[in-house]
Design an enzyme around this catalytic site. Structure first.
Site, PDB file in Angstrom:
ATOM      1  N   GLY A  13      23.490   4.399  43.832  1.00 55.09           N
ATOM      2  CA  GLY A  13      24.645   3.645  43.361  1.00 55.09           C
ATOM      3  C   GLY A  13      25.646   3.375  44.466  1.00 55.09           C
ATOM      4  O   GLY A  13      26.556   2.585  44.301  1.00 55.09           O
ATOM      5  N   LYS A  14      25.503   4.074  45.606  1.00 52.36           N
ATOM      6  CA  LYS A  14      26.395   3.868  46.756  1.00 52.36           C
ATOM      7  C   LYS A  14      27.861   3.914  46.343  1.00 52.36           C
ATOM      8  O   LYS A  14      28.675   3.146  46.828  1.00 52.36           O
ATOM      9  CB  LYS A  14      26.055   2.556  47.460  1.00 52.36           C
ATOM     10  CG  LYS A  14      24.591   2.504  47.952  1.00 52.36           C
ATOM     11  CD  LYS A  14      24.306   1.257  48.748  1.00 52.36           C
ATOM     12  CE  LYS A  14      22.891   1.220  49.305  1.00 52.36           C
ATOM     13  NZ  LYS A  14      21.815   1.149  48.280  1.00 52.36           N
ATOM     14  N   ARG A  15      28.211   4.833  45.441  1.00 51.49           N
ATOM     15  CA  ARG A  15      29.590   4.964  45.008  1.00 51.49           C
ATOM     16  C   ARG A  15      30.437   5.564  46.130  1.00 51.49           C
ATOM     17  O   ARG A  15      29.918   6.291  46.993  1.00 51.49           O
ATOM     18  CB  ARG A  15      29.689   5.867  43.773  1.00 51.49           C
ATOM     19  CG  ARG A  15      28.824   5.454  42.591  1.00 51.49           C
ATOM     20  CD  ARG A  15      29.183   4.082  42.071  1.00 51.49           C
ATOM     21  NE  ARG A  15      28.597   3.819  40.764  1.00 51.49           N
ATOM     22  CZ  ARG A  15      27.774   2.798  40.499  1.00 51.49           C
ATOM     23  NH1 ARG A  15      27.424   1.951  41.444  1.00 51.49           N
ATOM     24  NH2 ARG A  15      27.323   2.613  39.277  1.00 51.49           N
ATOM     25  N   ASP A  26      26.645  -3.402  48.169  1.00 51.07           N
ATOM     26  CA  ASP A  26      25.203  -3.264  48.386  1.00 51.07           C
ATOM     27  C   ASP A  26      24.670  -4.620  48.821  1.00 51.07           C
ATOM     28  O   ASP A  26      25.389  -5.600  48.805  1.00 51.07           O
ATOM     29  CB  ASP A  26      24.517  -2.773  47.100  1.00 51.07           C
ATOM     30  CG  ASP A  26      23.336  -1.863  47.395  1.00 51.07           C
ATOM     31  OD1 ASP A  26      22.489  -2.247  48.223  1.00 51.07           O
ATOM     32  OD2 ASP A  26      23.269  -0.783  46.793  1.00 51.07           O
TER      33      ASP A  26
END
Lengths: 290, 290
Positions: free
Chosen positions: A86-88, B90
């Site tokens: 999720g690359k939070r 992203d």
């Protein structure tokens, strides 16, 4: 590792297999679930983990989150680990809420609300250490891990990650130093810490330098297959052992039948087995040589 | 602007107001919805927008996403804009899926799946231009906007964002230049582009420099109130006009009764009115002087 990046317009499941009378959101969720289950069933024996791309579930809203929970349950029943991609990245309480969503959940006055139960999550470090640490703390409570974006596989990675800093080194190398520092407190018996790094497989020259800066980090290696990365170039990732590198492929597995022909599940199985063989051969060679 | 950052353990809604027989997830979702509706009703006349913090909804899973959609519908009925604060970032297709989730949705073989219908979203630029552009493209299709993290308000912002680059300037200044460039293609009649910036209100010295680098960007200004930022220090944000700066406060509004006393809704209303007055007085002074 099997990347799950399901596009509702490009699934193994045909629209004819979905019951009538559902809203578009529910129908798309059902179709995505059936697709992901079939992909997992076809490849589980050749994979150690799934890596669901959260965006693809989020775009279906509540139905997407329900679908994601079911996909994860299916993968766990098949004995696979789960890497929530999720690359939070956000500050203190907010990062804590994201970590709760992805790992163990949160306690509320209404009882415990379960999280997704991920084994690892990807995290964006731009906002600094206080955006990463809440994920690391939450991960340590359940024996999970964190994978910090260090040098990504996309063309735009050069825009900021590769910028040269005053005092030597690039931004991504500075991030790598923080990853190493955050992980040092918890290095396991196999020599791997619980704070790993996302290092794109598309620029192999960066891998040796990344391994130099992060000797005990697990590397998640996106970019093999559709983005042009080759397993043969990933040797530095496996220096700490077979678990030092996690090779992830999404489109090249799910769409293997387009190039290899045949039935989607059989083609996906063959491609997953080919990738596993290549990664194991490479890591065995390095471990024997090391 | 009203930040919505609902912690299920700290809501205006009491557990006694939630019906029995629900799962913890559903009950927490109901309580969060009731809390957010009350906050919106108390402050809508003094705000232009809500800024839901996506993490707080995501942590409740499918119920959280359903709640978020209902909160947004309630805010839109009250005439408020919606800024979805998710700090997503992203590559290409993935960023496109996030943009679909937050803006207009996506078309699927099962029909159109609606997105959240946000008017603006926050975006993390670490991965470069190809992580921002899909959001900008999607925003332009619905007349929405994008707010790129440039210099955040948290202590960790100095870890990477403030690093000095070879060739002069800091990382955040380099990001600001990209924001300016991406927005130049679409500057409206009021002199504001559809690509804005998140610039923390906690370091006012950065605001003048940020305005110099991004003359037509809307600034989202977090950090007023609980994090220590003061409206009086935000003058450079309003140089293009009243809409040039979006002051956002979450905890200082929702928890105003803790310091001011009285009933939560009345205290929140008074605090939102105080913040609006301060922002308008400041922006009017600047516009008259400019």
């Amino acid at each position: 590792m099997l990347g799950l990046d399901p596009d509702p317009a490009d699934l193994w499941t045909g629209a004819e297999e979905i019951p009538d009378g559902l809203t578009p959101r529910e129908a798309a969720g059902r179709a995505v679930l059936a697709h992901c289950r079939s992909l997992i069933d076809a490849t589980a024996h050749a994979c150690v983990a799934i890596k669901p791309q959260l965006a693809r579930f989020e775009v279906l809203g509540a139905a997407g989150w329900a679908t994601l929970a079911e996909v994860i349950a299916h993968a766990q029943q098949a004995g696979l680990l789960v890497i929530a991609d999720g690359k939070r990245g956000d500050i203190d309480v907010t990062a804590g809420a994201y970590a709760g969503a992805l790992f163990a959940g949160i306690d509320t006055p209404y009882g415990h609300v379960q999280g997704l139960g991920a084994d690892m999550v990807t995290v964006n470090p731009l906002m600094g250490a206080d955006a990463i640490e809440p994920f690391v703390r939450a991960a340590r409570q359940t024996g999970a891990g964190v994978l910090v974006l260090v040098r990504t596989s996309n063309p735009g990675a050069s825009d900021f990650e590769d910028l040269e800093l005053v005092g030597s080194g690039t931004l991504w190398e500075r991030i790598a130093e923080m990853v190493d520092e955050l992980g040092r407190a918890n290095v396991g018996e196999q020599g791997l810490s619980d704070v790993g790094a996302v290092v794109g497989a598309t620029v192999p020259a960066h891998l040796a330098r990344a391994r130099e800066l992060m000797s005990s980090a697990t590397f998640l290696l996106p970019g093999v297959g559709a983005q042009g990365g080759r397993i043969e170039d990933l040797a530095p990732a496996f220096e700490p052992g077979r678990a030092g590198g996690l090779v992830t492929a999404s489109r090249s597995i799910a769409a293997a039948h387009r190039t290899a022909g045949g039935e989607p599940a059989a083609a996906a199985r063959a491609e997953a087995e080919r990738l596993r063989e290549a990664a194991w051969t490479l890591s065995d060679r390095i471990v024997r040589a090391g």
